[in-house]
Write a protein that holds these residues in place. Structure first.
Motif, short mmCIF file in Angstrom:
data_model
loop_
_atom_site.label_atom_id
_atom_site.label_comp_id
_atom_site.label_asym_id
_atom_site.label_seq_id
_atom_site.Cartn_x
_atom_site.Cartn_y
_atom_site.Cartn_z
N LYS A 19 0.84 -1.20 0.00
CA LYS A 19 0.00 0.00 0.00
C LYS A 19 0.87 1.25 0.00
N LEU A 20 1.89 1.20 0.87
CA LEU A 20 2.83 2.34 0.93
C LEU A 20 3.39 2.63 -0.46
N ARG A 21 3.76 1.54 -1.11
CA ARG A 21 4.38 1.69 -2.43
C ARG A 21 3.40 2.32 -3.41
N SER A 22 2.16 1.83 -3.39
CA SER A 22 1.21 2.36 -4.37
C SER A 22 0.86 3.82 -4.05
N GLU A 23 0.86 4.20 -2.77
CA GLU A 23 0.56 5.59 -2.42
C GLU A 23 1.68 6.51 -2.90
N ILE A 24 2.91 6.06 -2.72
CA ILE A 24 4.04 6.89 -3.17
C ILE A 24 4.00 7.01 -4.69
N ALA A 25 3.65 5.90 -5.33
CA ALA A 25 3.62 5.91 -6.80
C ALA A 25 2.57 6.88 -7.35
N LYS A 26 1.59 7.24 -6.52
CA LYS A 26 0.61 8.22 -7.00
C LYS A 26 1.28 9.58 -7.23
N ALA A 27 2.22 9.92 -6.35
CA ALA A 27 2.90 11.21 -6.50
C ALA A 27 4.13 11.11 -7.39
N VAL A 28 4.87 10.03 -7.22
CA VAL A 28 6.11 9.88 -7.99
C VAL A 28 5.82 8.96 -9.18
N VAL A 29 5.75 9.54 -10.33
CA VAL A 29 5.44 8.74 -11.52
C VAL A 29 6.71 8.04 -11.99
N GLY A 30 6.58 6.75 -12.31
CA GLY A 30 7.74 5.99 -12.76
C GLY A 30 8.69 5.77 -11.60
N GLN A 31 9.96 5.56 -11.90
CA GLN A 31 11.00 5.36 -10.88
C GLN A 31 10.62 4.25 -9.90
N GLY A 32 9.96 3.21 -10.39
CA GLY A 32 9.51 2.11 -9.53
C GLY A 32 10.65 1.48 -8.75
N PHE A 42 25.84 4.39 4.61
CA PHE A 42 24.58 4.31 3.87
C PHE A 42 24.29 2.85 3.53
N LEU A 43 23.04 2.46 3.76
CA LEU A 43 22.67 1.07 3.48
C LEU A 43 22.72 0.82 1.96
N LEU A 44 22.12 1.74 1.22
CA LEU A 44 22.07 1.57 -0.23
C LEU A 44 22.49 2.87 -0.91
N LYS A 45 23.09 2.67 -2.08
CA LYS A 45 23.30 3.85 -2.93
C LYS A 45 22.40 3.66 -4.14
N ILE A 46 21.47 4.58 -4.30
CA ILE A 46 20.47 4.42 -5.35
C ILE A 46 20.80 5.37 -6.49
N MET A 47 20.81 4.82 -7.69
CA MET A 47 21.03 5.67 -8.87
C MET A 47 19.66 6.01 -9.44
N ILE A 48 19.40 7.28 -9.56
CA ILE A 48 18.11 7.71 -10.11
C ILE A 48 18.36 8.25 -11.52
N ASP A 49 17.59 7.73 -12.45
CA ASP A 49 17.84 8.09 -13.85
C ASP A 49 16.62 8.78 -14.44
N TYR A 50 16.75 9.26 -15.65
CA TYR A 50 15.61 9.92 -16.30
C TYR A 50 14.48 8.91 -16.49
N PRO A 51 13.24 9.37 -16.37
CA PRO A 51 12.12 8.44 -16.61
C PRO A 51 12.01 8.13 -18.10
N ASP A 52 11.32 7.04 -18.44
CA ASP A 52 11.16 6.75 -19.88
C ASP A 52 10.07 7.65 -20.46
N GLN A 53 9.86 7.51 -21.76
CA GLN A 53 9.03 8.51 -22.45
C GLN A 53 7.60 8.58 -21.89
N ASN A 54 6.96 7.40 -21.73
CA ASN A 54 5.57 7.40 -21.24
C ASN A 54 5.48 7.97 -19.84
N GLU A 55 6.43 7.54 -19.00
CA GLU A 55 6.42 8.01 -17.62
C GLU A 55 6.61 9.52 -17.57
N GLU A 56 7.51 10.01 -18.40
CA GLU A 56 7.79 11.44 -18.37
C GLU A 56 6.57 12.22 -18.84
#
Lengths: 512, 328
Positions: B21-34, B177-191
């Motif tokens: 649920k947490l994941r789906s709620e965040i995904a409402k605001a943050v498009v893509g970047q799953g 830091f537990l993880l180092k996350i690389m955040i990249d550009y979203p793909d075309q549909n997501e953008e």
């Protein structure tokens, strides 16, 4: 061919100077050459570009390929103009049609890449010799000149390149800065296949380049040819004598006779034509008009003349010379030795040559074999079976023995038996091991040691097509049950394990 | 045979549902970047901190705001600059004339989610102050230890471009830091979806997390962290994680491998990944799925590899390809 009608001054020249003469000829008759060249080539250029309208690069290659045929146009005009036959444009066009077709196929096939084409073209087109005679003639003419002809070809290629780039730069210079990027994109090699105007523009610039350079190239080769003939046949001397004969013929017959007598003595060797013999006779007759002169008298007169200072002078010249100290015997020995050495060397070179040839053939054979192997292995027709045979299949994976021999004949039944013996982990392990063995050995699916259970499931889904129906789904279920038992230490229900065991044989069984 | 620990399977499944649920709620605001959302959630569940690397404008702040909102947590952001002082981060004591005593003013670290933007722009002293807070989860001001309210998670960001005038984090501190996350550009549909969402019915381009609803509260998050920590890990899975970490020390192309903290991180994050996948036990797949994010900041490539332009990710992919997965 009337030498006295030549419109250029003929004398033996250095090859570079001779080419300059050719360039001068083009400049003199530029308008006529350009007109004929344009009238013949432009329609062909348009036609090729229309026919190959989707492949502009091929269109230009096709046009460039026809260049030996187009080269005949300037050659025809220059060669006639040099001997005073300057025709009107209309007549030129008519006569060009006749010279353009002979040797059409040869010129466009194996003679297309002749680097000395500009020099050889006159031999083909003007002398009209055939077969062996032509080859012999070309061989004689080529001596001392072929290097320059090659150089001319190379230089003309460079000049064409420079002119083409300059024209392109000029276009960019004249286009407003805002459009230069778009223009550069449109004229790039990949884009010109898509935009017709880009392709046609590039081709047109190349056409202009050929239009400018090609006549000079042909004329350079032609004047090299003329120069070579002048050297071989003494055209310059012949022309001088002819002019002399004309001049003296108009003044006194006596003087003409004298001059022609001299011409007989000096120039006879160069000019043994019937015409000159006739002139000689005339001269003698003219001389005899002063009194009869028999053969002996003539000989005497000649001897007298030859005894004069100008002809019979003897001179002693003294200069330093290295004295050979070795006596003749030694010299002979030396010569013999050298001959032996030379024999030995030539034998060695022949032997090395033979070895080299053998090595070359072996290399060719090896390359062919390699090509065949590569084709069979990775070519479009390479079958999966050939891959399977060539690959060494792993015998164990993840510490499990996965050879078909290590499995019981009926894995499903054996697993059930293990379950009945209250050894569920071993039963599941057997099913899982059996499935992996079938995937690796029968279907040739490559599973690395580092592949996790999830990776194995993904791999089976990728190869779903070649597996039996439902295999991927069954394998996924089996793996999940196995993971649950192995990592969560939760055993599957009896029903579940019986189902998995019974389904194993229809899905993975019957391969061994 | 069942070696399950105190938490029941039902409990675990309920926790797993909450995480989804947490994941789906965040995904409402943050498009893509799953993948980024998953990894941030993994770090939250494992009670770790993350270092996010990516060019500006990819929604890092939005992600943190949305995450904070899902559990009604507090959120603060510190923009790291060269003149930022440690007390600007942790807080300080100031003399109150009225009461004639020193009062403690708490710094922005007293929050649930802390976004440390461009952490490499502050000098080492300030970085060290933050990293100490991350480790100890308490701040000492005027000799008085003040504990941070759990859950506490730091999301530090780094910009891969514009390295001039920065203070790169030392490897020892990256280890925190537990993880180092690389955040990249979203793909075309997501953008396209993202641009559409942000610009429809909205004035300006302010961050909008209205659509995200609170699913749980901070207490729940602490419970989830407990459930995560109690997930079953078979010894072979632990061995697999340790093998991966040990392999980094012998791998050609890596001059300094990961320390034991690497293995610990893999197991912690592996547990959280299992919960996120709806499992109540950890499989080698879970470990493998977070191995690159968990190790990429803990290894130093050899100079040859650096010159060849290899990244830690490609080296680690090859390494994972060589470590045998556990079986019987």
């Amino acid at each position: 061919m009337q030498l006295e009608n030549m419109t250029a001054r003929v004398r033996p020249r250095q090859t570079w100077e001779a080419m300059d003469l050719g360039f001068m000829l083009v400049q003199k008759w530029w308008a006529k050459i350009a007109f004929s060249w344009f009238v013949f080539t432009f329609p062909i250029f348009i036609l090729i570009n229309i026919l190959l309208h989707d492949h502009y690069i091929w269109a230009m290659i096709a046009f460039w390929w026809l260049m030996p045929i187009f080269d005949r146009i300037p050659l025809h005009i220059i060669s006639r103009a040099l001997f005073g036959e300057v025709e009107s444009n209309k007549k030129n066009l008519k006569s060009i049609v006749k010279v353009i077709f002979p040797h059409f196929i040869k010129m466009l096939t194996f003679l297309r890449f002749d680097p000395g084409r500009s020099f050889n073209l006159p031999v083909w087109q003007l002398e009209k010799l055939k077969g062996h005679a032509r080859a012999e003639r070309a061989r004689v003419l080529k001596k001392m000149t072929s290097g320059s002809a090659f150089a001319l070809t190379f230089m003309c290629m460079l000049i064409e390149l420079i002119i083409f780039i300059s024209l392109l730069a000029l276009v960019f210079l004249l286009v407003p800065a805002a459009y230069t990027e778009a223009l550069a994109d449109a004229l790039s090699p990949t884009a010109i296949e898509d935009s017709w105007w880009g392709g046609v523009s590039i081709n047109f610039l190349l056409y202009i380049t050929f239009f400018i350079v090609q006549p000079f190239y042909v004329a350079g080769g032609f004047s090299l040819y003329i120069n070579r003939r002048t050297q071989l046949e003494g055209w310059d001397i012949e022309i001088v004598f002819r002019q002399l004969a004309q001049r003296v013929g108009k003044s006194s017959q006596y003087a003409a006779g004298l001059a022609l007598a001299i011409s007989f003595i000096i120039g006879g060797a160069f000019y043994p034509s019937n015409e000159s013999v006739a002139d000689e006779k005339i001269g003698l007759e003219t001389t005899s008009s002063g009194g009869s002169l028999d053969n002996a008298g003539a000989r005497k007169a000649i001897d007298e003349i030859m005894a004069q200072k100008e002809f019979g002078e003897k001179k002693t010249v003294t200069r330093w010379r290295a004295i050979n100290k070795k006596d003749k015997k030694e010299e002979k020995k030396e010569e013999k030795k050298e001959t032996i050495n030379a024999d030995w060397l030539s034998g060695l070179s022949l032997g090395l040559g033979a070895i080299g040839e053998v090595i070359l053939w072996i290399a060719v054979a090896a390359l062919i074999v390699l090509a065949v192997v590569f084709y069979l292995r990775w070519g479009p027709t390479a079958s999966k079976d050939s891959l399977k045979i060539n690959k060494k299949l792993p015998k164990s994976l993840f510490g499990l023995e996965i050879t078909p021999e290590s499995l019981p004949d009926d894995v499903g039944r054996a697993a059930l038996a293990l379950w009945n013996k209250q050894d569920p982990i071993l039963a599941l392990s057997l099913l899982y091991r059996g499935a992996l063995t079938t995937l690796v050995h029968h279907y040739g699916i490559n599973l690395k040691g580092s592949a996790t259970e999830g990776d194995c499931i993904r791999t089976t889904y990728i190869h779903k097509e070649k597996l039996r129906q439902g295999s991927a789904e069954y394998f996924k279920r089996l793996t999940q049950t196995w993971q649950m038992a192995a990592y969560a230490h939760r055993l599957p229900s009896e029903e579940e394990i019986i189902q998995l065991s019974e389904q194993w044989t229809p899905i993975f069984g019957g391969h061994s | 045979m069942n070696m399950n620990t105190g938490v029941s399977t039902e409990h675990i499944h309920a926790a797993s549902e909450t995480v989804k649920k947490l994941r789906s709620e965040i995904a409402k605001a943050v498009v893509g970047q799953g993948r980024v959302i998953d990894q941030v959630l993994i770090a939250l569940l494992a009670s770790g901190h993350v270092l996010i690397e990516g060019v500006p404008g990819l929604g890092k702040t939005l992600l943190v705001r949305a995450l904070a909102k899902t559990f009604s947590g507090t959120f603060s952001r510190i923009q790291f600059t060269p003149d930022l002082m440690p007390s600007d981060v942790t807080g300080h004591a100031m003399y109150d004339l009225k009461s004639e005593s020193f009062k403690i003013r708490k710094g922005p670290v007293f929050t649930n989610l802390l976004l440390a933007d461009e952490i490499n722009r502050a000098p080492a002293k300030t970085q060290a102050a933050l990293l100490e807070v991350m480790q100890e989860k308490q701040v000492t001001i005027e000799g008085k230890p003040l504990a941070l309210d759990p859950p506490f998670m730091t999301l530090a960001t780094q910009n891969p471009i514009e390295q001039e005038g920065t203070y790169p984090l030392p490897e020892a501190q990256l280890d925190r830091f537990l993880l180092k996350i690389m955040i990249d550009y979203p793909d075309q549909n997501e953008e396209y979806k993202l641009v559409h969402n942000v610009t429809s019915n909205q004035i300006g381009d302010a961050i909008n997390v209205d659509e995200t609803n609170a699913v749980v509260n901070a207490e729940h998050i602490i419970n989830l962290q407990k459930v995560t920590a109690d997930l079953t890990v078979d010894s072979r899975v632990s061995e697999y994680a340790v093998n991966i970490v040990r392999q980094t020390r012998n791998w050609p192309g890596i001059s300094v491998g990961a320390g034991p903290r690497g293995g610990i991180a893999l197991l912690r994050a592996g547990r959280a990944a299992a919960l996120l996948n709806g499992n109540d036990f950890v499989t080698p797949d879970d470990i493998k799925s977070i191995a690159i994010a968990g190790l990429r900041h803990r290894i130093i490539l050899s100079p040859e590899m650096e010159i060849e332009g290899q990244t830690p990710d490609t080296i680690l992919e090859n390494l994972l390809d060589s470590v045998d997965a556990p079986r019987i």
